[in-house]
Design a protein around this motif. Sequence first.
Motif, PDB file in Angstrom:
ATOM      1  N   ALA A 553      18.351 -46.830  17.787  1.00 34.41           N
ATOM      2  CA  ALA A 553      18.183 -48.281  17.868  1.00 34.41           C
ATOM      3  C   ALA A 553      19.465 -48.992  18.293  1.00 34.41           C
ATOM      4  O   ALA A 553      19.413 -50.080  18.881  1.00 34.41           O
ATOM      5  N   ASN A 554      20.621 -48.395  18.035  1.00 36.69           N
ATOM      6  CA  ASN A 554      21.883 -49.018  18.421  1.00 36.69           C
ATOM      7  C   ASN A 554      22.257 -48.739  19.875  1.00 36.69           C
ATOM      8  O   ASN A 554      23.356 -49.078  20.319  1.00 36.69           O
ATOM      9  N   GLY A 555      21.341 -48.116  20.632  1.00 34.03           N
ATOM     10  CA  GLY A 555      21.600 -47.806  22.032  1.00 34.03           C
ATOM     11  C   GLY A 555      22.193 -46.432  22.254  1.00 34.03           C
ATOM     12  O   GLY A 555      22.394 -46.016  23.402  1.00 34.03           O
ATOM     13  N   GLY A 556      22.484 -45.730  21.176  1.00 33.20           N
ATOM     14  CA  GLY A 556      23.030 -44.382  21.304  1.00 33.20           C
ATOM     15  C   GLY A 556      21.993 -43.388  21.781  1.00 33.20           C
ATOM     16  O   GLY A 556      20.788 -43.545  21.537  1.00 33.20           O
ATOM     17  N   GLY A 564      22.542 -21.883  28.729  1.00 30.91           N
ATOM     18  CA  GLY A 564      21.872 -20.811  29.458  1.00 30.91           C
ATOM     19  C   GLY A 564      22.753 -19.608  29.697  1.00 30.91           C
ATOM     20  O   GLY A 564      22.269 -18.542  30.089  1.00 30.91           O
ATOM     21  N   THR A 565      24.060 -19.730  29.459  1.00 29.12           N
ATOM     22  CA  THR A 565      24.981 -18.638  29.783  1.00 29.12           C
ATOM     23  C   THR A 565      25.886 -18.224  28.628  1.00 29.12           C
ATOM     24  O   THR A 565      26.583 -17.221  28.732  1.00 29.12           O
ATOM     25  N   GLU A 566      25.876 -18.985  27.524  1.00 33.39           N
ATOM     26  CA  GLU A 566      26.776 -18.696  26.413  1.00 33.39           C
ATOM     27  C   GLU A 566      26.044 -18.864  25.087  1.00 33.39           C
ATOM     28  O   GLU A 566      25.046 -19.594  25.014  1.00 33.39           O
ATOM     29  N   PRO A 567      26.518 -18.212  24.010  1.00 34.71           N
ATOM     30  CA  PRO A 567      25.853 -18.325  22.703  1.00 34.71           C
ATOM     31  C   PRO A 567      26.215 -19.631  22.005  1.00 34.71           C
ATOM     32  O   PRO A 567      26.890 -19.647  20.986  1.00 34.71           O
ATOM     33  N   LYS A 568      25.764 -20.748  22.564  1.00 33.57           N
ATOM     34  CA  LYS A 568      26.152 -22.057  22.059  1.00 33.57           C
ATOM     35  C   LYS A 568      24.937 -22.963  21.883  1.00 33.57           C
ATOM     36  O   LYS A 568      23.982 -22.898  22.659  1.00 33.57           O
ATOM     37  N   ILE A 569      24.999 -23.804  20.844  1.00 39.13           N
ATOM     38  CA  ILE A 569      24.107 -24.961  20.735  1.00 39.13           C
ATOM     39  C   ILE A 569      24.979 -26.178  20.995  1.00 39.13           C
ATOM     40  O   ILE A 569      25.920 -26.454  20.247  1.00 39.13           O
ATOM     41  N   LYS A 570      24.697 -26.890  22.061  1.00 38.90           N
ATOM     42  CA  LYS A 570      25.545 -28.003  22.475  1.00 38.90           C
ATOM     43  C   LYS A 570      24.913 -29.332  22.065  1.00 38.90           C
ATOM     44  O   LYS A 570      23.689 -29.453  21.993  1.00 38.90           O
ATOM     45  N   TYR A 571      25.764 -30.304  21.781  1.00 40.74           N
ATOM     46  CA  TYR A 571      25.248 -31.657  21.590  1.00 40.74           C
ATOM     47  C   TYR A 571      26.064 -32.642  22.403  1.00 40.74           C
ATOM     48  O   TYR A 571      27.268 -32.490  22.593  1.00 40.74           O
ATOM     49  N   TYR A 572      25.375 -33.652  22.936  1.00 40.64           N
ATOM     50  CA  TYR A 572      25.949 -34.649  23.823  1.00 40.64           C
ATOM     51  C   TYR A 572      25.545 -36.026  23.296  1.00 40.64           C
ATOM     52  O   TYR A 572      24.358 -36.277  23.074  1.00 40.64           O
ATOM     53  N   THR A 573      26.503 -36.903  23.099  1.00 38.95           N
ATOM     54  CA  THR A 573      26.183 -38.241  22.600  1.00 38.95           C
ATOM     55  C   THR A 573      26.889 -39.298  23.441  1.00 38.95           C
ATOM     56  O   THR A 573      27.969 -39.045  23.989  1.00 38.95           O
ATOM     57  N   GLU A 574      26.280 -40.487  23.526  1.00 40.28           N
ATOM     58  CA  GLU A 574      26.876 -41.581  24.295  1.00 40.28           C
ATOM     59  C   GLU A 574      26.434 -42.923  23.738  1.00 40.28           C
ATOM     60  O   GLU A 574      25.289 -43.097  23.332  1.00 40.28           O
ATOM     61  N   LEU A 575      27.391 -43.857  23.710  1.00 41.32           N
ATOM     62  CA  LEU A 575      27.120 -45.258  23.412  1.00 41.32           C
ATOM     63  C   LEU A 575      27.694 -46.090  24.558  1.00 41.32           C
ATOM     64  O   LEU A 575      28.790 -45.800  25.052  1.00 41.32           O
ATOM     65  N   CYS A 576      26.977 -47.127  24.972  1.00 42.50           N
ATOM     66  CA  CYS A 576      27.403 -47.946  26.101  1.00 42.50           C
ATOM     67  C   CYS A 576      27.556 -49.407  25.681  1.00 42.50           C
ATOM     68  O   CYS A 576      26.792 -49.899  24.852  1.00 42.50           O
ATOM     69  N   LYS A 588      33.734 -46.856  19.582  1.00 43.39           N
ATOM     70  CA  LYS A 588      34.115 -45.483  19.243  1.00 43.39           C
ATOM     71  C   LYS A 588      33.811 -45.179  17.776  1.00 43.39           C
ATOM     72  O   LYS A 588      33.334 -44.081  17.451  1.00 43.39           O
ATOM     73  N   ALA A 589      34.100 -46.138  16.893  1.00 44.35           N
ATOM     74  CA  ALA A 589      33.840 -45.932  15.469  1.00 44.35           C
ATOM     75  C   ALA A 589      32.349 -45.742  15.210  1.00 44.35           C
ATOM     76  O   ALA A 589      31.942 -44.885  14.413  1.00 44.35           O
ATOM     77  N   GLU A 590      31.536 -46.542  15.896  1.00 43.61           N
ATOM     78  CA  GLU A 590      30.081 -46.440  15.746  1.00 43.61           C
ATOM     79  C   GLU A 590      29.593 -45.076  16.225  1.00 43.61           C
ATOM     80  O   GLU A 590      28.744 -44.443  15.580  1.00 43.61           O
ATOM     81  N   LEU A 591      30.141 -44.600  17.354  1.00 43.94           N
ATOM     82  CA  LEU A 591      29.720 -43.303  17.882  1.00 43.94           C
ATOM     83  C   LEU A 591      30.150 -42.178  16.944  1.00 43.94           C
ATOM     84  O   LEU A 591      29.393 -41.221  16.713  1.00 43.94           O
ATOM     85  N   ASN A 592      31.349 -42.275  16.402  1.00 45.12           N
ATOM     86  CA  ASN A 592      31.819 -41.246  15.466  1.00 45.12           C
ATOM     87  C   ASN A 592      30.907 -41.142  14.249  1.00 45.12           C
ATOM     88  O   ASN A 592      30.592 -40.042  13.776  1.00 45.12           O
ATOM     89  N   LYS A 593      30.481 -42.289  13.737  1.00 45.11           N
ATOM     90  CA  LYS A 593      29.561 -42.289  12.594  1.00 45.11           C
ATOM     91  C   LYS A 593      28.226 -41.645  12.964  1.00 45.11           C
ATOM     92  O   LYS A 593      27.641 -40.895  12.177  1.00 45.11           O
ATOM     93  N   LEU A 594      27.753 -41.955  14.172  1.00 47.55           N
ATOM     94  CA  LEU A 594      26.485 -41.383  14.623  1.00 47.55           C
ATOM     95  C   LEU A 594      26.589 -39.866  14.756  1.00 47.55           C
ATOM     96  O   LEU A 594      25.695 -39.122  14.322  1.00 47.55           O
TER      97      LEU A 594
END
Length: 615
Positions: A553-556, A564-576, A588-594
């Motif tokens: 709801a905050n736009g995040g 596909g090539t490494e034993p990783k679970i990746k996460y990607y986040t963005e706030l604009c 930045k503080a809001e994104l860190n909390k998220l």
Amino acid sequence: MDKGVETTGDVGLDSAIKQWLEFDKNPKTAMLVREMVKEGAVEQLRKCFAARMEFGTAGLRAAMGPGVSRMNDLTIIQTTQGLCRYLERCFADLKERGVVIGFDARQHTASGGSSEHFAALAAAVFVGRGVPVHLFSVFTPTPYVPFTVSHLGLCAGIMVTASHNPKQDNGYKVYWENGAQIIPPHDRGISEAIEEDLLPWPESWDTDSASQSPLLKDPYQDIHREYMQSIQQHCLHRRCKHTHSHMHSTCMSLSLFFFLPPLREAAFKAFDLRPPCAVEEQKDPDPDFPTVEYPNPEEGAGVLNLSFALADKEGASVVLANDPDADRLAMAEKQPSGEWKVFSGNELGALLGWWLFQCWKQRHLQGEPSASVKDVYMLASTVSSKILRAIALKEGFHFEETLTGFKWMGNRAKQLLDQGKTVLFAFEEAIGYMCSPAVLDKDGVSAAAIAGEMVSYLSSSNSVSQQLSAIYDQYGYHITKNSYFICHEQETIRRLFERLRNYSGENSYPTECQGFPITGVRDLTTGYDSSQTDHKAILPTSKSSQMITFTFANGGVATLRTSGTEPKIKYYTELCAAPGDSDVNQLKAELNKLVDAIVEDFFQPQKNNLTPQPE
């Protein structure tokens, strides 16, 4: 089992080993298998023979060694035979057009495997079937292979490389006739063709005869020249010298990482830039990667320490870094404090996108033939920053997102080019950039030269960091925070994603995360998208990989996916933020909390089997 070889006690495993020893002509891998059987290393044998490497849109990537789950002479031959059969079905003129094969510097002493030898075996397979092969005679950057496919009008290309993976790994990447990586249904077609007949053709082992065949040619000199001439088309100063008279007056030095010196110098010469300083310990290909734990500049400062030291010594303010096969680019800049800032993949994507659009506008204003802005496109993967979308909305060009991976961006770019559109730029947050449509894949060589020109242009007025801030001031701050967990257990990964799909009961996704309301869910594994009327995702889906995107709801926006090539679970986040909103610290503080909430709520239940990204 063959004579003199003991059994493991597992009938199925013994059968797989027996077939292997019948087919394999590499004495080192055959010996390794016999030794494991003799020592009773059943679990190790099962890892080598339990399941054949899965050929997908990323081709193959695995550790080098014996067995069907490893990269070795026999699996290379079997894979190439399947590819050759599939190409014969798809192209009636395969024997007129041919294929191209390139390789990196990787090798594995214990099994006798190397990228160069694997490439020679792949060439022998095609030559044995009467197919012309353009086999590079020296280590080449990955972008040269798709460039050659397009430039020479070939049916396909193969690059033997594991890119930035650990030193024991190798890979087999396939490009289609359009110069882009393969996508469905070709991956399935090739995979099925591989399984049809695993017996090696006699000529497939004969690299000596293939090397003497008139069907085998070395394209390096011609392709190197043509590639450099091609990327010059994106050099601004050659077109508009009077507007950039300051460009080469600045003393600028750059250090590069795992980048072949002749290519580096040629690329910078094509842009009339001073040759950059090279890190002595890293300038030549070394399959052991002795100076770093991981040969991956995406890891940031930890792998760039030697570059920083050389730059400090030479008085350079910017560092450019490629991965071992030179298809990706990282950049760092020295700050007034003396610290080095390593730009994220999204930040460098914003800078290169801005720069290439400025170059396009300059050429357009100079009256050179060019498309109107409504025919200009930029692309990015769905997990990358949407900064290009913000720029496109204000400047009038088109932005599109694709699935993750340049196979999707490359194929979409080709479709647009065939429609007469101008594709200026494409990028993914994992420091992959397509700055020239001459290569429909990520290309660290041209990206390094174009980034060098941008730095030179900015040097009389702004630092790179200042220009990045100016871009965000104009188009809105896009704050991202990406990371990953290492996970070797497939069951753990399955449980994590199935929990998200059945969060509060069967077929229910979470509606909030630690107090952050969730307003939308897109699951590209199952094809569900809550934002669509019929709840069906528009982007292609794949049941073979995990990928769920949550909109807050905050736009995040947050996406969780497996690599596909490494034993990783990746996460990607963005706030604009909106253009002109200067409260970046609050964003930045809001994104860190998220992010903290996502890690706590979505990952924590499986924490015992997950290893966070090393700092």
